[in-house]
Motif scaffolding. Structure first.
Motif, mmCIF file in Angstrom:
data_model
loop_
_atom_site.group_PDB
_atom_site.id
_atom_site.type_symbol
_atom_site.label_atom_id
_atom_site.label_comp_id
_atom_site.label_asym_id
_atom_site.label_seq_id
_atom_site.Cartn_x
_atom_site.Cartn_y
_atom_site.Cartn_z
ATOM 1 N N GLN A 117 0.846 -1.188 0.000
ATOM 2 C CA GLN A 117 0.000 0.000 0.000
ATOM 3 C C GLN A 117 0.882 1.238 0.000
ATOM 4 O O GLN A 117 2.029 1.211 0.453
ATOM 5 C CB GLN A 117 -0.902 0.010 1.232
ATOM 6 C CG GLN A 117 -1.986 -1.052 1.223
ATOM 7 C CD GLN A 117 -2.894 -0.935 2.438
ATOM 8 O OE1 GLN A 117 -2.462 -0.541 3.516
ATOM 9 N NE2 GLN A 117 -4.157 -1.292 2.264
ATOM 10 N N SER A 119 2.594 4.704 0.882
ATOM 11 C CA SER A 119 3.055 5.215 2.170
ATOM 12 C C SER A 119 2.498 6.611 2.438
ATOM 13 O O SER A 119 1.916 7.249 1.548
ATOM 14 C CB SER A 119 4.585 5.279 2.177
ATOM 15 O OG SER A 119 5.039 6.230 1.214
ATOM 16 N N GLU A 120 2.702 7.094 3.649
ATOM 17 C CA GLU A 120 2.289 8.451 3.996
ATOM 18 C C GLU A 120 3.004 9.470 3.104
ATOM 19 O O GLU A 120 2.395 10.445 2.644
ATOM 20 C CB GLU A 120 2.598 8.742 5.458
ATOM 21 C CG GLU A 120 2.296 10.178 5.869
ATOM 22 C CD GLU A 120 2.674 10.469 7.313
ATOM 23 O OE1 GLU A 120 2.885 11.657 7.639
ATOM 24 O OE2 GLU A 120 2.767 9.530 8.128
ATOM 25 N N ALA A 123 1.321 9.560 -0.202
ATOM 26 C CA ALA A 123 0.020 10.225 -0.095
ATOM 27 C C ALA A 123 0.197 11.740 -0.055
ATOM 28 O O ALA A 123 -0.539 12.490 -0.713
ATOM 29 C CB ALA A 123 -0.725 9.739 1.147
ATOM 30 N N THR A 141 -3.406 10.895 8.652
ATOM 31 C CA THR A 141 -3.858 9.775 9.481
ATOM 32 C C THR A 141 -4.284 8.623 8.584
ATOM 33 O O THR A 141 -4.957 8.831 7.569
ATOM 34 C CB THR A 141 -5.053 10.189 10.366
ATOM 35 O OG1 THR A 141 -4.723 11.378 11.090
ATOM 36 C CG2 THR A 141 -5.409 9.082 11.351
ATOM 37 N N ALA A 142 -3.902 7.407 8.970
ATOM 38 C CA ALA A 142 -4.293 6.211 8.225
ATOM 39 C C ALA A 142 -5.579 5.642 8.814
ATOM 40 O O ALA A 142 -5.732 5.561 10.035
ATOM 41 C CB ALA A 142 -3.185 5.172 8.270
ATOM 42 N N PRO A 157 -9.494 1.319 2.613
ATOM 43 C CA PRO A 157 -8.399 1.890 3.410
ATOM 44 C C PRO A 157 -7.913 3.198 2.782
ATOM 45 O O PRO A 157 -7.682 3.265 1.567
ATOM 46 C CB PRO A 157 -7.318 0.815 3.354
ATOM 47 C CG PRO A 157 -7.588 0.080 2.069
ATOM 48 C CD PRO A 157 -9.079 0.092 1.891
ATOM 49 N N TRP A 159 -5.671 7.181 3.400
ATOM 50 C CA TRP A 159 -4.928 8.183 4.150
ATOM 51 C C TRP A 159 -5.785 9.447 4.185
ATOM 52 O O TRP A 159 -6.249 9.902 3.144
ATOM 53 C CB TRP A 159 -3.598 8.507 3.476
ATOM 54 C CG TRP A 159 -2.534 7.451 3.592
ATOM 55 C CD1 TRP A 159 -2.130 6.583 2.628
ATOM 56 C CD2 TRP A 159 -1.721 7.187 4.741
ATOM 57 N NE1 TRP A 159 -1.123 5.783 3.094
ATOM 58 C CE2 TRP A 159 -0.846 6.127 4.396
ATOM 59 C CE3 TRP A 159 -1.654 7.720 6.029
ATOM 60 C CZ2 TRP A 159 0.076 5.599 5.283
ATOM 61 C CZ3 TRP A 159 -0.730 7.201 6.918
ATOM 62 C CH2 TRP A 159 0.125 6.152 6.556
ATOM 63 N N GLN A 160 -5.997 9.977 5.379
ATOM 64 C CA GLN A 160 -6.667 11.267 5.499
ATOM 65 C C GLN A 160 -5.594 12.344 5.607
ATOM 66 O O GLN A 160 -4.851 12.398 6.590
ATOM 67 C CB GLN A 160 -7.565 11.319 6.736
ATOM 68 C CG GLN A 160 -8.311 12.638 6.908
ATOM 69 C CD GLN A 160 -8.853 12.809 8.325
ATOM 70 O OE1 GLN A 160 -8.096 13.025 9.274
ATOM 71 N NE2 GLN A 160 -10.170 12.702 8.473
ATOM 72 N N TYR A 170 -8.792 12.506 0.920
ATOM 73 C CA TYR A 170 -8.657 11.074 1.185
ATOM 74 C C TYR A 170 -7.986 10.390 0.002
ATOM 75 O O TYR A 170 -8.470 10.472 -1.131
ATOM 76 C CB TYR A 170 -10.030 10.454 1.463
ATOM 77 C CG TYR A 170 -10.574 10.896 2.802
ATOM 78 C CD1 TYR A 170 -10.099 10.332 3.985
ATOM 79 C CD2 TYR A 170 -11.526 11.906 2.885
ATOM 80 C CE1 TYR A 170 -10.565 10.754 5.216
ATOM 81 C CE2 TYR A 170 -12.005 12.328 4.120
ATOM 82 C CZ TYR A 170 -11.525 11.751 5.273
ATOM 83 O OH TYR A 170 -11.980 12.168 6.495
ATOM 84 N N ASN A 172 -6.731 6.809 -1.489
ATOM 85 C CA ASN A 172 -6.892 5.368 -1.380
ATOM 86 C C ASN A 172 -5.524 4.715 -1.213
ATOM 87 O O ASN A 172 -4.632 4.888 -2.046
ATOM 88 C CB ASN A 172 -7.591 4.833 -2.629
ATOM 89 C CG ASN A 172 -8.013 3.384 -2.495
ATOM 90 O OD1 ASN A 172 -7.223 2.524 -2.126
ATOM 91 N ND2 ASN A 172 -9.269 3.107 -2.807
ATOM 92 N N ARG A 173 -5.357 3.973 -0.136
ATOM 93 C CA ARG A 173 -4.047 3.368 0.145
ATOM 94 C C ARG A 173 -3.730 2.197 -0.772
ATOM 95 O O ARG A 173 -2.567 1.777 -0.884
ATOM 96 C CB ARG A 173 -3.993 2.914 1.608
ATOM 97 C CG ARG A 173 -3.940 4.083 2.584
ATOM 98 C CD ARG A 173 -4.376 3.693 3.988
ATOM 99 N NE ARG A 173 -3.564 2.633 4.535
ATOM 100 C CZ ARG A 173 -3.870 1.966 5.658
ATOM 101 N NH1 ARG A 173 -4.984 2.253 6.301
ATOM 102 N NH2 ARG A 173 -3.081 1.025 6.120
#
Length: 239
Positions: A117, A119-120, A123, A141-142, A157, A159-160, A170, A172-173
């Protein structure tokens, strides 16, 4: 004739009483429906959805690829693939696979290796590239698919990515794509929508007894009001 007129007058008085009592019951919902409807149309729906924040970019051309390794990797998946797409993730071609069980898998389109998935960091980069003001991040935030945020409400799932202006983006991870943009005004709109359909819990049920009951009462009250208005107008004309 006199008895007929007296009978009609009695009916009209009874209608007037019903109109008043129904008004007490339906008055608050009618005001609420009008107010929430006014708030919801106060801004264009494109602005509510945050479309004005999205940066339109031309799709990157895919390089010449040999997808044999990536397609061969599909045999390792636990469920059949129902949809395939190849996109550019930065400088790397990525194959996104939708499975029949609803899950999503990502592979390198170059060598067929399974990708995790996003990563931060990825994102953040996506939001900075595709959203106006997306580089002004206050928090990331995940969220798992089993517990999505209330202003997202989709079981995937994500990442916000919270921006300084209150916008939530948002990502999508699984796919790395932007799944939704929730501005502050969207959240106001969402509350108004919940009040409008009388469902503040899920804000999705537009068919429940309370809403139907008050809508029916409001309709009956409006019809009686129209009858009373017509009769009064007719009486004045005769006078």
């Amino acid at each position: 004739m006199g008895g007929s007129n007296l009978g009609q007058a009695a009916i009209m008085r009874r209608f007037a009483k019903w109109h008043i009592w129904l008004g007490w019951l339906a008055g608050v919902p009618l005001v609420m429906w009008t107010l929430t409807g006014l708030v919801m149309v106060a801004r264009p729906i494109e602005e509510v959805r945050g479309n004005h924040l999205r940066i339109e970019r031309e799709s990157e051309a895919l390089p010449a690829l040999d997808l044999t390794p990536a397609v061969a990797a599909l045999k390792t998946l636990p469920a059949p693939a129902t949809e395939l797409s190849v996109v550019m993730a930065g400088k790397d071609p990525v194959m996104i696979v939708q499975l029949s069980d609803g899950s999503i898998a990502r592979f390198s389109a170059a060598d067929g290796s399974r990708l995790p998935q996003i990563s931060e960091k990825q994102a953040r980069a996506t939001v900075a590239q595709d959203i106006t003001g997306g580089d002004r991040v206050s928090a990331v935030t995940a969220f798992p698919a089993s517990d999505p945020p209330f202003d997202f409400r989709n079981p995937v799932p994500v990442w916000q990515v919270a921006l300084h202006d209150g916008t939530h983006v948002y990502v999508n991870r699984d796919t790395g794509r932007i799944a939704a943009v929730r501005t502050r005004w969207w959240r106001v709109f969402d509350v108004m929508w919940g009040l409008h359909i009388m469902d503040l819990q899920t804000r999705e049920d537009t068919h429940h007894p309370v809403l139907i009951l008050f809508a029916t009462i409001g309709l009956i009250m409006s019809v009686i009001g129209c009858v009373l208005m017509f009769r009064r107008r007719k009486t004045r004309v005769r006078a």
